[in-house]
Design a protein around this motif. Structure first.
Motif, PDB file in Angstrom:
ATOM      1  N   ARG A   8       0.833  -1.226  -0.124  1.00 16.32           N
ATOM      2  CA  ARG A   8      -0.060  -0.192  -0.077  1.00 16.32           C
ATOM      3  C   ARG A   8       0.907   1.264   0.008  1.00 16.32           C
ATOM      4  O   ARG A   8       2.056   1.357   0.752  1.00 16.32           O
ATOM      5  CB  ARG A   8      -0.953  -0.021   1.209  1.00 16.32           C
ATOM      6  N   PRO A   9       0.669   2.140  -0.917  1.00 13.07           N
ATOM      7  CA  PRO A   9       1.535   3.590  -0.937  1.00 13.07           C
ATOM      8  C   PRO A   9       1.440   4.286   0.657  1.00 13.07           C
ATOM      9  O   PRO A   9       0.368   3.894   1.321  1.00 13.07           O
ATOM     10  CB  PRO A   9       0.734   4.444  -1.670  1.00 13.07           C
ATOM     11  N   ARG A  10       2.405   4.772   1.112  1.00 15.80           N
ATOM     12  CA  ARG A  10       2.409   5.582   2.311  1.00 15.80           C
ATOM     13  C   ARG A  10       1.363   5.924   2.712  1.00 15.80           C
ATOM     14  O   ARG A  10       0.718   6.159   3.815  1.00 15.80           O
ATOM     15  CB  ARG A  10       3.782   6.347   2.504  1.00 15.80           C
ATOM     16  N   ARG A  11       0.790   6.683   1.730  1.00 17.92           N
ATOM     17  CA  ARG A  11      -0.633   7.644   2.304  1.00 17.92           C
ATOM     18  C   ARG A  11      -1.775   6.713   2.565  1.00 17.92           C
ATOM     19  O   ARG A  11      -2.700   7.660   3.185  1.00 17.92           O
ATOM     20  CB  ARG A  11      -0.981   8.710   1.115  1.00 17.92           C
ATOM     21  N   GLU A  12      -1.610   5.889   2.194  1.00 16.50           N
ATOM     22  CA  GLU A  12      -2.846   4.811   2.821  1.00 16.50           C
ATOM     23  C   GLU A  12      -2.861   4.135   3.689  1.00 16.50           C
ATOM     24  O   GLU A  12      -3.665   3.470   4.475  1.00 16.50           O
ATOM     25  CB  GLU A  12      -3.008   3.842   1.556  1.00 16.50           C
ATOM     26  N   ARG A  13      -1.474   4.120   4.502  1.00 15.81           N
ATOM     27  CA  ARG A  13      -1.098   3.494   5.820  1.00 15.81           C
ATOM     28  C   ARG A  13      -1.516   4.693   6.843  1.00 15.81           C
ATOM     29  O   ARG A  13      -1.246   5.771   6.521  1.00 15.81           O
ATOM     30  CB  ARG A  13       0.126   3.036   5.856  1.00 15.81           C
ATOM     31  N   PRO A  14      -1.838   4.168   8.025  1.00 14.07           N
ATOM     32  CA  PRO A  14      -2.283   5.063   8.979  1.00 14.07           C
ATOM     33  C   PRO A  14      -0.907   5.849   9.459  1.00 14.07           C
ATOM     34  O   PRO A  14       0.187   5.340   9.280  1.00 14.07           O
ATOM     35  CB  PRO A  14      -2.275   4.311  10.259  1.00 14.07           C
ATOM     36  N   GLU A  15      -1.380   7.296   9.354  1.00 11.93           N
ATOM     37  CA  GLU A  15       0.078   8.162   9.615  1.00 11.93           C
ATOM     38  C   GLU A  15       0.747   8.280  10.502  1.00 11.93           C
ATOM     39  O   GLU A  15       1.987   8.555  10.677  1.00 11.93           O
ATOM     40  CB  GLU A  15      -0.536   9.769   9.335  1.00 11.93           C
ATOM     41  N   ASP A  16       0.410   7.342  11.663  1.00 16.29           N
ATOM     42  CA  ASP A  16       1.074   7.396  12.919  1.00 16.29           C
ATOM     43  C   ASP A  16       2.083   6.476  12.934  1.00 16.29           C
ATOM     44  O   ASP A  16       2.982   6.151  13.861  1.00 16.29           O
ATOM     45  CB  ASP A  16       0.115   7.323  14.067  1.00 16.29           C
ATOM     46  N   VAL A  17       1.997   5.239  12.039  1.00 14.52           N
ATOM     47  CA  VAL A  17       2.702   4.181  12.303  1.00 14.52           C
ATOM     48  C   VAL A  17       4.360   4.508  12.190  1.00 14.52           C
ATOM     49  O   VAL A  17       4.963   4.137  13.120  1.00 14.52           O
ATOM     50  CB  VAL A  17       2.637   3.246  10.801  1.00 14.52           C
ATOM     51  N   HIS A  18       4.669   5.147  11.219  1.00 11.85           N
ATOM     52  CA  HIS A  18       6.347   5.404  11.106  1.00 11.85           C
ATOM     53  C   HIS A  18       6.785   6.246  12.307  1.00 11.85           C
ATOM     54  O   HIS A  18       7.772   5.998  12.896  1.00 11.85           O
ATOM     55  CB  HIS A  18       6.866   6.078   9.674  1.00 11.85           C
ATOM     56  N   PRO A  19       6.098   7.349  12.554  1.00  8.86           N
ATOM     57  CA  PRO A  19       6.610   8.189  13.582  1.00  8.86           C
ATOM     58  C   PRO A  19       6.685   7.327  15.027  1.00  8.86           C
ATOM     59  O   PRO A  19       7.246   7.472  15.896  1.00  8.86           O
ATOM     60  CB  PRO A  19       5.881   9.650  13.482  1.00  8.86           C
ATOM     61  N   ALA A  20       5.605   6.886  15.223  1.00  5.42           N
ATOM     62  CA  ALA A  20       5.279   5.965  16.443  1.00  5.42           C
ATOM     63  C   ALA A  20       6.238   4.844  16.791  1.00  5.42           C
ATOM     64  O   ALA A  20       7.165   4.716  17.886  1.00  5.42           O
ATOM     65  CB  ALA A  20       4.176   5.652  16.572  1.00  5.42           C
ATOM     66  N   LEU A  21       6.562   4.490  15.797  1.00  7.21           N
ATOM     67  CA  LEU A  21       7.661   3.131  15.773  1.00  7.21           C
ATOM     68  C   LEU A  21       9.116   3.645  15.733  1.00  7.21           C
ATOM     69  O   LEU A  21       9.855   3.237  16.652  1.00  7.21           O
ATOM     70  CB  LEU A  21       7.528   2.300  14.658  1.00  7.21           C
ATOM     71  N   ALA A  22       9.302   4.750  15.173  1.00  7.20           N
ATOM     72  CA  ALA A  22      10.581   5.267  15.276  1.00  7.20           C
ATOM     73  C   ALA A  22      10.915   5.923  16.468  1.00  7.20           C
ATOM     74  O   ALA A  22      12.035   5.848  17.045  1.00  7.20           O
ATOM     75  CB  ALA A  22      10.769   6.528  14.055  1.00  7.20           C
ATOM     76  N   GLU A  23       9.881   6.450  17.327  1.00  8.04           N
ATOM     77  CA  GLU A  23       9.922   6.943  18.688  1.00  8.04           C
ATOM     78  C   GLU A  23      10.032   5.888  19.695  1.00  8.04           C
ATOM     79  O   GLU A  23      11.034   6.083  20.577  1.00  8.04           O
ATOM     80  CB  GLU A  23       8.761   7.813  18.950  1.00  8.04           C
ATOM     81  N   LEU A  24       9.670   4.627  19.449  1.00  8.20           N
ATOM     82  CA  LEU A  24       9.596   3.634  20.262  1.00  8.20           C
ATOM     83  C   LEU A  24      11.412   3.126  20.212  1.00  8.20           C
ATOM     84  O   LEU A  24      11.872   2.899  21.087  1.00  8.20           O
ATOM     85  CB  LEU A  24       8.838   2.246  19.955  1.00  8.20           C
ATOM     86  N   ARG A  25      11.481   3.089  18.887  1.00  7.61           N
ATOM     87  CA  ARG A  25      12.998   2.640  18.857  1.00  7.61           C
ATOM     88  C   ARG A  25      14.050   3.658  19.351  1.00  7.61           C
ATOM     89  O   ARG A  25      14.987   3.323  19.882  1.00  7.61           O
ATOM     90  CB  ARG A  25      13.413   2.475  17.509  1.00  7.61           C
ATOM     91  N   ARG A  26      13.849   5.088  19.284  1.00  9.40           N
ATOM     92  CA  ARG A  26      14.689   6.010  19.691  1.00  9.40           C
ATOM     93  C   ARG A  26      14.747   5.746  21.515  1.00  9.40           C
ATOM     94  O   ARG A  26      15.801   5.904  21.919  1.00  9.40           O
ATOM     95  CB  ARG A  26      13.995   7.470  19.530  1.00  9.40           C
ATOM     96  N   LEU A  27      13.561   5.581  21.896  1.00 11.03           N
ATOM     97  CA  LEU A  27      13.516   5.041  23.418  1.00 11.03           C
ATOM     98  C   LEU A  27      13.995   3.840  23.886  1.00 11.03           C
ATOM     99  O   LEU A  27      14.129   3.408  25.154  1.00 11.03           O
ATOM    100  CB  LEU A  27      12.114   5.094  23.890  1.00 11.03           C
ATOM    101  N   GLY A  28      14.852   3.053  22.901  1.00 16.11           N
ATOM    102  CA  GLY A  28      15.392   1.569  23.165  1.00 16.11           C
ATOM    103  C   GLY A  28      14.529   0.542  23.096  1.00 16.11           C
ATOM    104  O   GLY A  28      14.834  -0.257  23.844  1.00 16.11           O
ATOM    105  N   VAL A  29      13.159   0.721  22.873  1.00 13.29           N
ATOM    106  CA  VAL A  29      12.278  -0.300  22.815  1.00 13.29           C
ATOM    107  C   VAL A  29      12.511  -1.109  21.652  1.00 13.29           C
ATOM    108  O   VAL A  29      12.608  -0.737  20.480  1.00 13.29           O
ATOM    109  CB  VAL A  29      10.815   0.219  23.016  1.00 13.29           C
ATOM    110  N   ARG A  30      12.415  -2.438  21.720  1.00 14.19           N
ATOM    111  CA  ARG A  30      12.415  -3.351  20.596  1.00 14.19           C
ATOM    112  C   ARG A  30      11.116  -3.565  20.131  1.00 14.19           C
ATOM    113  O   ARG A  30      10.113  -3.853  20.775  1.00 14.19           O
ATOM    114  CB  ARG A  30      12.944  -4.831  21.267  1.00 14.19           C
ATOM    115  N   VAL A  31      10.912  -3.123  18.746  1.00 17.87           N
ATOM    116  CA  VAL A  31       9.824  -3.335  18.058  1.00 17.87           C
ATOM    117  C   VAL A  31       9.559  -4.542  17.191  1.00 17.87           C
ATOM    118  O   VAL A  31      10.490  -4.806  16.328  1.00 17.87           O
ATOM    119  CB  VAL A  31       9.591  -1.774  17.103  1.00 17.87           C
ATOM    120  N   VAL A  32       8.687  -5.378  17.435  1.00 21.26           N
ATOM    121  CA  VAL A  32       8.165  -6.336  16.513  1.00 21.26           C
ATOM    122  C   VAL A  32       6.913  -6.402  16.059  1.00 21.26           C
ATOM    123  O   VAL A  32       5.814  -6.034  16.673  1.00 21.26           O
ATOM    124  CB  VAL A  32       8.195  -7.933  17.610  1.00 21.26           C
TER     125      VAL A  32
END
Length: 144
Positions: A8-32
């Protein structure tokens, strides 16, 4: 960015996915990211280069939600004890209830038809440790 065939093109994915996962990784959280999908869906998801440590599907693992085997695979992939593993999902039968039975902390996300339909359910509210509307709320949960 060119999307892989079938993604799916990025615009069709929920807008919060990338920033939310990136922030979790920045905080040191393992994201699966794990779900009931085919092997091909796993390939497409990995091609999106999401900020995740692991993307896995039921097709790759040979077991599907809501089986205890799937929850065990999630826990193994998390690399953390169950009490320190947070499972996010939108459906009680496939996500919230089996993850809670496995001892994982649970988040019900009120997104999409299932998330909204089940969001006000008493059993979901009693079982889920948190109920959220956006993945961006996970960074607050990560600190708890």
């Amino acid at each position: 960015m060119r999307q892989p065939d079938g993604a799916r093109p990025r615009r069709e994915r929920p807008e919060d996915v990338h920033p939310a996962l990136a922030e979790l990784r920045r905080l040191g959280v393992r994201v699966v990211i794990a779900g009931n999908q085919t092997v091909r869906a796993g390939e497409l998801l990995r091609a999106l280069d999401l900020p995740a440590d692991l993307v896995a599907t039921s097709g790759e693992w040979g077991c599907a939600k809501p089986s205890p085997e799937f929850s065990a695979k999630v826990l193994e992939a998390s690399g953390a004890p169950a009490r320190d593993t947070v499972y996010v999902g939108d459906h009680p039968a496939n996500d919230t209830f089996p993850a809670a039975r496995a001892g994982l902390r649970t988040v019900h996300i009120r997104r999409g038809p299932w998330g909204h339909f089940w969001g006000g359910d008493g059993g979901v509210r009693a079982t889920a440790d948190w109920v959220i509307r956006s993945l961006t709320e996970l960074s607050d949960i990560a600190g708890k």
